[in-house]
Design a protein around this motif. Structure first.
Motif, PDB file in Angstrom:
ATOM      1  N   UNK A 155       0.814  -1.227   0.000  1.00  6.35           N
ATOM      2  CA  UNK A 155       0.000   0.000   0.000  1.00  6.35           C
ATOM      3  C   UNK A 155       0.840   1.267   0.000  1.00  6.35           C
ATOM      4  N   UNK A 156       2.047   1.207   0.560  1.00  5.55           N
ATOM      5  CA  UNK A 156       2.912   2.384   0.586  1.00  5.55           C
ATOM      6  C   UNK A 156       3.296   2.821  -0.821  1.00  5.55           C
ATOM      7  N   UNK A 157       3.504   1.849  -1.725  1.00  5.04           N
ATOM      8  CA  UNK A 157       3.839   2.228  -3.092  1.00  5.04           C
ATOM      9  C   UNK A 157       2.649   2.877  -3.787  1.00  5.04           C
ATOM     10  N   UNK A 158       1.442   2.414  -3.468  1.00  3.19           N
ATOM     11  CA  UNK A 158       0.256   3.077  -4.004  1.00  3.19           C
ATOM     12  C   UNK A 158       0.184   4.524  -3.517  1.00  3.19           C
ATOM     13  N   UNK A 159       0.529   4.749  -2.248  1.00  2.00           N
ATOM     14  CA  UNK A 159       0.523   6.124  -1.727  1.00  2.00           C
ATOM     15  C   UNK A 159       1.527   6.986  -2.478  1.00  2.00           C
ATOM     16  N   UNK A 160       2.698   6.423  -2.735  1.00  3.89           N
ATOM     17  CA  UNK A 160       3.717   7.155  -3.463  1.00  3.89           C
ATOM     18  C   UNK A 160       3.290   7.434  -4.905  1.00  3.89           C
ATOM     19  N   UNK A 161       2.468   6.554  -5.474  1.00  2.37           N
ATOM     20  CA  UNK A 161       2.103   6.648  -6.887  1.00  2.37           C
ATOM     21  C   UNK A 161       0.769   7.343  -7.119  1.00  2.37           C
ATOM     22  N   UNK A 162       0.297   8.100  -6.145  1.00  2.00           N
ATOM     23  CA  UNK A 162      -1.026   8.732  -6.248  1.00  2.00           C
ATOM     24  C   UNK A 162      -1.168   9.597  -7.500  1.00  2.00           C
ATOM     25  N   UNK A 163      -0.061  10.246  -7.900  1.00  3.49           N
ATOM     26  CA  UNK A 163      -0.104  11.164  -9.034  1.00  3.49           C
ATOM     27  C   UNK A 163      -0.507  10.457 -10.328  1.00  3.49           C
ATOM     28  N   UNK A 164      -0.203   9.152 -10.435  1.00  3.80           N
ATOM     29  CA  UNK A 164      -0.566   8.422 -11.642  1.00  3.80           C
ATOM     30  C   UNK A 164      -2.084   8.362 -11.799  1.00  3.80           C
ATOM     31  N   UNK A 165      -2.788   8.254 -10.683  1.00  7.47           N
ATOM     32  CA  UNK A 165      -4.252   8.276 -10.729  1.00  7.47           C
ATOM     33  C   UNK A 165      -4.762   9.682 -11.022  1.00  7.47           C
ATOM     34  N   UNK A 166      -4.116  10.687 -10.423  1.00  4.39           N
ATOM     35  CA  UNK A 166      -4.529  12.075 -10.670  1.00  4.39           C
ATOM     36  C   UNK A 166      -4.403  12.432 -12.146  1.00  4.39           C
ATOM     37  N   UNK A 167      -3.373  11.895 -12.809  1.00  2.00           N
ATOM     38  CA  UNK A 167      -3.170  12.195 -14.219  1.00  2.00           C
ATOM     39  C   UNK A 167      -4.265  11.609 -15.104  1.00  2.00           C
TER      40      UNK A 167
END
Length: 310
Positions: A155-167
């Protein structure tokens, strides 16, 4: 040559490189080249939200070491052509640009070096077209299957990768990052880098490149096209139609700045399951922008790796 290219060439007049253009496949790419034509070819692929300039410290070092160095603005970025539509930025197209660029220089193969998004494309080029990649060097970009594995379990990597969803949100990322002459791009770089990594002139150049008409939308389309493709891949896996991951046999060097705010160091582990010949160099204190934080160390690693023989 366009006015903007002449201006950029004049500003780089003291640098040992030239600005060129080539039609590769169905897209026109701008690139910077250095070194002698007959020397072994090294292709440098930049990340988001950069352009060829991210390799400014590596281009002369590799050329001086006896390599023909080519650093393109990838499709959609800076002075390269910006084809319309999401499908223009699928991974197949991006890999095709690398292969076609190698063809343009009349070579059967090249050493391919990539950082961030350029690293993702470098991985995929070596996986899909291993016969065209003599050696592979990747900077702060995870092996695609290892990244999917980490996203499924951490889950920590998902938190780090939040911007990919925002894009994935239509239009809004371009609007916010592009406002005030791409002020948001400069801020993104500054906030994710070590203090002093980017000077005022560096940030000005990145902002100017991102502010070119259509450039930010094209750059963000890389993420949108990947997200769409990943959904399709997951669907194929569910019905048992996904192709199995091939073990990469291209000699590989992974350089990793350990202070990457978006990608955890866990992604440097477990690579032997996917790559038969891999060396990992983790650089403590370096950020995601590792080739700019630690240019001399990265140069040494790349020159050494490119010169190794099997």
């Amino acid at each position: 040559m366009a006015i903007e290219e002449r201006e950029r060439t004049r500003s780089d007049a003291d640098r040992p490189w030239s600005h060129e253009q080539a039609v590769v496949g169905d897209v026109r790419l701008h690139y910077v080249a250095a070194g002698d034509d007959e020397d072994p070819l090294v292709v440098l692929l930049h990340g988001f939200p950069e352009f060829w300039y991210s390799w400014r410290e590596q281009i002369p070092a590799l050329a001086d070491a006896g390599y023909r160095v080519v650093a393109p603005d990838m499709r959609g970025y800076n002075l390269s052509e910006k084809p319309p539509g999401l499908d223009s930025y699928r991974m197949e197209e991006l890999v095709g640009d690398v292969v076609n660029l190698i063809d343009h220089f009349g070579r059967d193969e090249a050493t391919v070096v990539g950082h961030d998004w350029g690293g993702a494309i470098a991985w995929e080029t070596a996986i899909r077209r291993p016969e065209r990649v003599a050696r592979l060097a990747v900077l702060n970009a995870p092996h695609p299957e290892r990244f999917r594995e980490e996203l499924r379990s951490n889950p920590e990597q998902w938190r780090r990768s939040w911007y990919m969803l925002w894009f994935q949100v239509p239009a809004l990322p371009e609007k916010l990052l592009g406002a005030r002459n791409a002020f948001g791009v400069g801020r993104l770089l500054e906030e994710s880098a070590n203090p002093g990594t980017f000077g005022d002139d560096d940030l000005r150049r990145y902002r100017e490149a991102a502010a070119r008409p259509g450039a930010l939308g094209a750059a963000i389309h890389y993420y949108r096209a990947l997200f769409r493709q990943q959904l399709g891949e997951q669907a194929r896996r569910l019905v048992g139609r996904a192709e199995p991951q091939r073990r990469l046999r291209v000699p590989t060097l992974l350089i990793w700045g350990e202070e990457d705010v978006a990608l955890g160091t866990e992604l440097t582990e477990g690579l032997n399951d996917y790559v038969s010949d891999v060396r990992v160099e983790r650089l403590p204190g370096a950020s995601h922008w590792v080739q700019n934080d630690r240019p001399e160390r990265v140069n040494d690693l790349l020159v050494e790796f490119c010169g190794e023989t099997e």
